[in-house]
Design an enzyme around this catalytic site. Structure first.
Site, PDB file in Angstrom:
ATOM      1  N   LYS A  28      20.352  35.879  43.058  1.00 55.56           N
ATOM      2  CA  LYS A  28      20.367  35.867  44.526  1.00 55.56           C
ATOM      3  C   LYS A  28      21.771  36.007  45.109  1.00 55.56           C
ATOM      4  CE  LYS A  28      16.054  33.360  44.464  1.00 55.56           C
ATOM      5  NZ  LYS A  28      15.445  32.073  44.119  1.00 55.56           N
ATOM      6  N   SER A  71      16.932  28.131  47.129  1.00 52.84           N
ATOM      7  CA  SER A  71      16.599  29.204  46.194  1.00 52.84           C
ATOM      8  C   SER A  71      15.225  29.801  46.466  1.00 52.84           C
ATOM      9  CB  SER A  71      16.670  28.690  44.748  1.00 52.84           C
ATOM     10  OG  SER A  71      16.858  29.754  43.849  1.00 52.84           O
ATOM     11  N   SER A  95      17.965  32.520  39.068  1.00 49.60           N
ATOM     12  CA  SER A  95      18.227  32.660  40.508  1.00 49.60           C
ATOM     13  C   SER A  95      19.678  32.940  40.863  1.00 49.60           C
ATOM     14  CB  SER A  95      17.749  31.409  41.250  1.00 49.60           C
ATOM     15  OG  SER A  95      16.338  31.400  41.330  1.00 49.60           O
TER      16      SER A  95
END
Length: 448
Positions: free
Chosen positions: A65, A124, A62
């Site tokens: 991101k 997230s 993640s």
């Protein structure tokens, strides 16, 4: 006798071996970091303080991101989107893996771009990343193309994105160094830093949900999820974890006015024990305990710049625009700190104005740049009108087209002179021949 000689040679050998095998002193002993790859950077100078397999490709999970947030906020800066723009969640939210990170956004639910950013960066939320991708580029595939393009623009050579949220794919990878590069770019945006440094955020009630409170997954800035990892001075940025990637973290911390950025990839974790937090804290503690700010340039230092076109002087002194400090090991030696001057011109033409920027002073430590500062002229230097005019004339005649024109003129003059000479010669010979023919006409006898 032989035994004495043998003992003497043996003892001498031991002594010499001891002299040559003295370990070289290291300015700072490196920490042992439990990660597949790790990186610690001095944010202001861009100098690497620690690296472990920092160019090896790993799965970023993640942390992806961060790039999604960067492109979204750049679209906001460009006027393509606004932070308060409302977005209705498309049907893609129904296709998300229910075991992945989520903010429970439902199809048709309306949130603002800013609220989606908070959902994506704090908890997230995978669906929030996909919604933002479609909002920015029209489709996830188009957005992924933008992600890879932006990564290349930022100098990322070991990165390839397949999706906007970091869910595992064997073709979705990055490096600790590349993560630092695109995170550093995102950190330039105040909104990004505001969001990723937030410990908790309340999403107001929407058309399909009551208000919900989000808590960051980054335990360096909050104890809400896991106790014992909160770090004094930490202010971001993004966690990541999948079974294939292990626990990953890109973070930032600031103490005594000095900001550091750490990246750890492939750490282990189990329940309340997550090494991505402990290993990041280990890197920060190592740096803040062993490094300190040190003045490496002062405004009273002087450097020489040659000057032309002036009868006043042939040099002007340069000084650093401001005093400069660098984050260096506390026991760094002066001889390891090197300074080099880069002049804009080897010889600058007068006139020169006091304060005019004429070069750059670069300070390096262990062959890494730790500071750069402009060099300014200390005084005015007037120009000589005669020398300026002379230089202008010389510069004019030094131009290629002028040289070619001069050659052409010379050739034309030579041709003209030759033409004149040949013309005169032909007229001279032509007149003599006429007279001779006249005389010959009257030489014969006249017959009556």
């Amino acid at each position: 006798m032989k035994i004495r000689r043998f003992l003497s040679v043996f003892l001498l050998t031991l002594l010499l071996t001891g002299l040559f095998c003295v370990p070289q002193a290291s300015a700072v002993d490196l920490p042992q970091v439990n990660a597949k790859a790790a990186l610690l950077m001095d944010y202001e100078s861009g100098r690497m303080l620690y690296g472990l397999n920092e160019r090896d490709t790993e799965y970023p999970a993640s942390i992806t991101k961060v790039m999604t947030a960067l492109l979204t906020l750049e679209a906001v800066d460009q006027g393509v989107l606004t932070l308060d723009q409302q977005v209705a969640a498309p049907s893609l939210v129904n296709d998300m893996d229910p075991t992945g990170s989520s903010a429970d956004i439902k199809e048709g639910e309306v949130l603002t771009v800013e609220q989606l950013l908070y959902c994506m960066m704090l908890v997230s939320a995978n669906e929030a990343a996909c919604i933002l991708a479609e909002t920015v580029a029209g489709s996830q595939d188009a957005f992924v193309a933008l992600m890879n393009q932006r990564a290349q623009e930022l100098g990322c050579t070991g990165t390839h994105f397949v999706n906007p949220n970091g869910l595992h794919d064997p073709n979705h990878y990055s490096t600790a160094w590349d993560i630092y590069l695109f995170t550093r770019e995102a950190m330039k945006n105040e909104t990004f830093m505001k969001i990723c440094s937030t410990a908790s955020y309340v999403v107001p009630a929407t058309n399909m949900s009551e208000e919900r409170e989000l808590y960051t997954t980054n335990s360096l800035i909050s104890n809400w999820r896991i106790m014992g990892y909160q770090y004094d001075g930490a202010d971001g940025i993004k966690t990541g974890s999948t079974e294939e990637s292990g626990y990953c973290l890109v973070s930032s911390a600031k103490r005594s006015g000095r900001r550091l950025v750490a990246v750890v990839l492939g750490c282990k974790g189990n329940g309340a024990t997550v090494e991505s937090f402990s290993e990041s804290a280990k890197l920060y503690n190592w740096a803040y305990n062993n490094f300190s700010m040190r003045q490496v340039a002062a405004t009273d230092e002087l450097y020489r710049q040659p000057v032309a076109l002036s009868k006043q002087t042939d040099t002007v002194m340069l000084y650093p625009a401001q005093s400069v400090e660098a984050f260096l090991p506390k026991d760094a030696k002066d001889e390891d700190i090197r300074k080099s001057v880069t002049l804009k011109e080897d010889v600058v033409n007068a006139p020169v104005t006091a304060g005019q920027e004429l070069g750059t002073l670069t300070i390096t430590y262990n062959d890494q740049v730790c500071a750069e500062v402009p060099l300014l002229a200390q005084a005015d230097v007037s120009a000589s009108r005669f020398l300026v005019a002379k230089a202008a004339v010389e510069a004019f005649f030094a131009k290629t087209w002028v040289k070619l024109a001069l050659v052409a003129v010379v050739v034309l003059v030579i041709v003209f002179i030759l033409w004149l000479k040949l013309g005169r010669r032909s007229r001279r010979y032509g007149s003599r021949g006429g007279k001779r023919r006249q005389r010959r006409a009257y030489r014969g006898r006249r017959r009556w």
